[in-house]
Scaffold this motif. Structure first.
Motif, mmCIF file in Angstrom:
data_model
loop_
_atom_site.group_PDB
_atom_site.id
_atom_site.type_symbol
_atom_site.label_atom_id
_atom_site.label_comp_id
_atom_site.label_asym_id
_atom_site.label_seq_id
_atom_site.Cartn_x
_atom_site.Cartn_y
_atom_site.Cartn_z
ATOM 1 N N SER A 1 0.777 -1.285 -0.135
ATOM 2 C CA SER A 1 0.015 0.162 -0.119
ATOM 3 C C SER A 1 0.834 1.194 0.000
ATOM 4 C CB SER A 1 -0.803 0.138 1.064
ATOM 5 O OG SER A 1 -1.903 -0.996 1.138
ATOM 6 N N ALA A 2 1.921 1.264 0.766
ATOM 7 C CA ALA A 2 2.850 2.306 0.597
ATOM 8 C C ALA A 2 3.491 2.464 -0.622
ATOM 9 C CB ALA A 2 4.031 2.044 1.690
ATOM 10 N N GLU B 1 0.141 5.290 0.788
ATOM 11 C CA GLU B 1 -0.426 5.084 1.950
ATOM 12 C C GLU B 1 0.886 4.896 2.978
ATOM 13 O OE1 GLU B 1 -3.486 2.353 2.231
ATOM 14 O OE2 GLU B 1 -4.641 3.413 0.824
ATOM 15 N N SER B 2 1.445 5.932 3.899
ATOM 16 C CA SER B 2 2.346 6.027 4.642
ATOM 17 C C SER B 2 1.947 5.283 6.004
ATOM 18 C CB SER B 2 3.205 7.134 4.829
ATOM 19 O OG SER B 2 3.351 7.666 3.782
#
Length: 313
Positions: free
Chosen positions: A113-114, A119-120
């Motif tokens: 996701s990162a 998304e962090s």
């Protein structure tokens, strides 16, 4: 009350189908060590169930065209790889150990996701993943059935399944008409069958499931093995289909918590059924990993609740 009972029934079915899939699938792979053919058969059973659902109008038929198939194809590829690698792992190591390794799914979910969605992860999320990684490492160090083929296959399935989830999130964001979660999974299953079957035929040969070929492998009761293989295929499709039905009714975080509990139940059921030896350190490592997954789910739940409060304010 009716909705609550229905949801409870779906969760029960999800767990039951998953337990039976793992137990019967492992029994088949023990005497019929051909994961490519077994996975192709499972996709065949799932495809037949999906086509039956559409033919009998049990669910709205999706409007399929060339552009849709091209869009879904990446999902089907990673779905095929994920299930194939899971079966490779189940054929090499104990069911309990495969599911202990697959407890690392949240780690790969955060990582991918990162990388692909930007998304962090927050510090609490990162901290909750530490016991997951540490627990899997501890369990792996003392696993009786450990071998690198089974370990790497399970790790590979984590990567592919979480890639599928990332691609699904992107795909469902486009809102492709009648292609809801159930139809998306069904279409992926059909495409996976067409993707894997030619490879399985080329790799394993086309007549492995005939009585003569199975007798040559030393399988005495060929009918029983075929029945178990087909039933495993039914359970394989059923538990994933029910999983999507649950996801339509609950939040992703609730679904994740349910998935964590499901993994615990499958591990316990497989250990009791197959009488797999588990050392103390192995059990501690498995427990730490599963506790980390539960902690990750709780952190996600809190973050989602805080985000909603902030949005409402």
């Amino acid at each position: 009350m009716g909705k609550t009972l229905l949801l409870g029934g779906l969760f029960g079915g999800w767990y039951l189908f998953n337990i039976y899939f793992n137990l019967y699938n492992k029994q088949v792979l023990k005497v019929f060590p051909y994961p490519f053919t077994c996975t192709a058969l499972q996709f065949a059973v799932g495809s037949l169930l999906a086509l039956t659902m559409w033919t009998l109008n049990l669910h709205e038929k999706p409007k399929i065209d060339k552009d849709l198939i091209i869009s879904v194809l990446p999902l089907a590829i990673v779905h095929t790889l994920g299930n194939l690698l899971t079966n490779v792992s189940l054929g090499q190591v104990a069911v309990s150990f495969t599911h202990t390794i697959k407890a690392m799914e949240p780690f790969f979910s955060v990582l991918l996701s990162a990388l692909f969605l930007g998304e962090s992860p927050s510090i609490p999320i990162v901290l909750s993943l530490l016991p997951v990684v540490g627990g899997v490492a501890l369990a792996s160090a003392t696993e009786v059935t450990f071998n690198w083929a089974g370990f790497l296959a399970a790790m590979g399935s984590n990567v592919t399944f979480q890639s599928r989830n990332v691609f699904s999130k992107k795909f469902m964001g486009k809102k492709k008409g009648s292609l809801d979660n159930i139809n998306l999974f069904s279409l992926i299953t059909v495409l996976s069958f067409f993707l894997l079957t030619p490879i399985a035929l080329l790799r394993d040969g086309g007549f492995l499931l005939t009585p003569n070929a199975m007798h040559a492998m030393g399988i005495i009761d060929t009918k029983l093995v075929l029945q178990r293989a087909v039933f495993a295929g039914f359970c394989f499709h059923a538990y994933q289909q029910v999983s999507y039905m649950i996801l339509q009714r609950v939040s992703p975080v609730t679904h994740s918590i349910g998935n964590c509990l499901k993994r615990v139940i499958v591990i316990v059921a497989s250990v009791l059924f197959f009488q797999n030896p588990m050392g103390r350190q192995n059990m501690i490592g498995t427990g730490i990993a599963l506790a980390g997954v539960f902690a990750y789910s709780q952190v996600k739940r809190i973050q989602v609740a805080n985000s909603r409060k902030a949005a409402a304010a």
